[in-house]
Design an enzyme around this catalytic site. Structure first.
Site, mmCIF file in Angstrom:
data_model
loop_
_atom_site.group_PDB
_atom_site.id
_atom_site.type_symbol
_atom_site.label_atom_id
_atom_site.label_comp_id
_atom_site.label_asym_id
_atom_site.label_seq_id
_atom_site.Cartn_x
_atom_site.Cartn_y
_atom_site.Cartn_z
ATOM 1 N N ASP A 6 -7.886 -6.042 -0.710
ATOM 2 C CA ASP A 6 -6.441 -5.857 -0.731
ATOM 3 C C ASP A 6 -5.727 -7.032 -1.376
ATOM 4 O OD1 ASP A 6 -6.777 -7.773 1.223
ATOM 5 O OD2 ASP A 6 -5.184 -6.983 2.495
ATOM 6 N N ASP B 265 -8.612 0.502 -6.234
ATOM 7 C CA ASP B 265 -7.809 -0.702 -6.441
ATOM 8 C C ASP B 265 -8.594 -1.908 -6.940
ATOM 9 O OD1 ASP B 265 -5.727 0.806 -5.528
ATOM 10 O OD2 ASP B 265 -5.475 -0.240 -3.653
ATOM 11 N N ASP C 84 0.498 7.203 6.543
ATOM 12 C CA ASP C 84 0.447 5.876 5.953
ATOM 13 C C ASP C 84 0.957 4.818 6.928
ATOM 14 O OD1 ASP C 84 -0.416 6.824 3.433
ATOM 15 O OD2 ASP C 84 1.641 7.308 2.870
#
Length: 373
Positions: A164, A202, A354
């Site tokens: 992240d 990501d 989320d």
């Protein structure tokens, strides 16, 4: 939402995927547990012009530098790769939070819509924890389930360090050497049937937050991962992270993807985009083709797009956390009728929050119903 960045929180996740995670049992126990999966939240991005600018969270800092990822053994014998297209039938894993809700709420008036439009659709299975002792058996359980039905499962390895880029992640491998060993064990569970691997969401699109040395090390590890996966199962289709159409410019994204091995048929079948995001399919098709054009490589490379929540496109204000007014996108399929677009997938399972409509990673029937009706 400008970018989809991965933030795993301790209480669970909110991407809305099925997740096969460890529970401390022995490595020979093959049944994967359904649990929370990684949360995808926005990070600053370099959007392609003329994308509108959107306000996002502050930029995270990268972690400490690491040693370069070890190279795969030269003694590894490459297996003959198959070129036949994958089955057009995708696998629905029989364990998920939405299926749990459907089974537990037979009298709920929303049940029929949620069951038929979400629970009955095939979705990805995430492996979001670092548990090397059990990863092979858990991957094998999903891969063999798909093979038994003659269907293609979609698997998401998500354990790369600093995934992240902000230090919030609760999970992932401690370093790239450990990650490489984890990928070896992941690959050992793939079997010989058709599988699709969405390699580390990501991990490429967010690389701006890493130093040049860290970026090079990560990309070397990703390239190695692609080779290992395809050598373990020549019928595996491996796709690399392209972010989405509201994030990095195609040329920049392609340059990083090339460094990560995405242009080589030995490690890659192409790219994926829009994971847990909302950008409409037409925008993603155009963006993915631009990335592929800049990437180069064999003409067989293509793209898969997460269409799980993009039916109404991305919110104009860039909202990313369970934004109102979103709808389901195109149903999962490997027959798109679009050149170089290999599939529309539900990498995120609609209805898992989320973190705004419900606790992160929990199935929220009101949100699911709004998406589906």
């Amino acid at each position: 939402m400008v970018a989809a960045a991965s933030v795993v929180v301790a209480v669970g996740a909110a991407t809305g995927m099925i997740s096969a995670v460890g529970d401390g049992r022995g490595a020979d126990e093959a049944r994967p547990e359904v649990s929370s999966s990684p949360r995808l939240a926005p990070l600053p991005a370099v959007p392609p012009s003329p994308s509108p600018s959107v306000s996002v969270s502050p930029s995270p800092t990268a972690g400490p530098a690491r040693k370069a990822s070890p190279k795969p053994s030269a003694s590894r014998t490459a297996k003959k790769r198959q070129t036949a297209p994958v089955s057009t039938r995708l696998y629905r894993h029989p364990e998920s939070r939405v299926l749990d809700w459907v089974r537990a709420n037979p009298g709920d008036p929303r049940r029929a819509v949620i069951e038929s439009r979400i629970a009955d659709r095939p979705a990805a299975v995430w492996f979001a924890d670092y548990s090397p002792d059990t990863i092979t058996s858990r991957v094998r359980a999903v891969a063999s389930g798909g093979a038994a039905q003659g269907r293609t499962p979609v698997l998401v390895p998500y354990a790369i360090p600093d995934r992240d880029c902000g230090g919030h992640s609760q999970g992932g491998a401690p370093d790239l050497a450990a990650y490489d060993a984890w990928i070896d064990r992941f690959a050992a569970g793939l079997g010989g049937g058709e599988v699709i691997v969405i390699l580390e969401p990501d991990s490429v699109a967010q690389a701006e937050c890493l130093s040049a040395g860290q970026r090079a090390d990560r990309f070397a590890s990703l390239a190695r991962a692609g080779r290992v996966l395809k050598e373990a199962n020549p019928r595996a289709r491996v796709y690399f992270d392209a972010g989405h159409s509201g994030w990095n410019a195609p040329a920049q994204q392609a340059g990083w993807l090339r460094q990560a091995g995405a242009a080589s048929a030995a490690s890659s079948d192409g790219i994926f985009s829009n994971v847990s995001n909302f950008h409409d399919t037409a925008a993603e098709i155009s963006y993915d083709r631009a990335v592929l054009g800049a990437l180069g490589g064999p003409s067989s490379l293509g793209a898969v797009i997460d269409t799980s929540r993009n039916g109404n496109g991305a919110p104009a204000d860039g909202a990313w956390c369970d934004p109102a007014g979103r709808k389901l996108g195109r149903a999962p399929t490997l027959s798109t009728g679009e050149a170089r677009i290999h599939g529309y997938l539900w990498v995120k399972l609609p209805g898992e929050s989320d973190g705004c409509e419900g606790a992160p990673g929990t199935f929220t029937p009101s949100y699911a119903y709004d998406l589906a009706r």
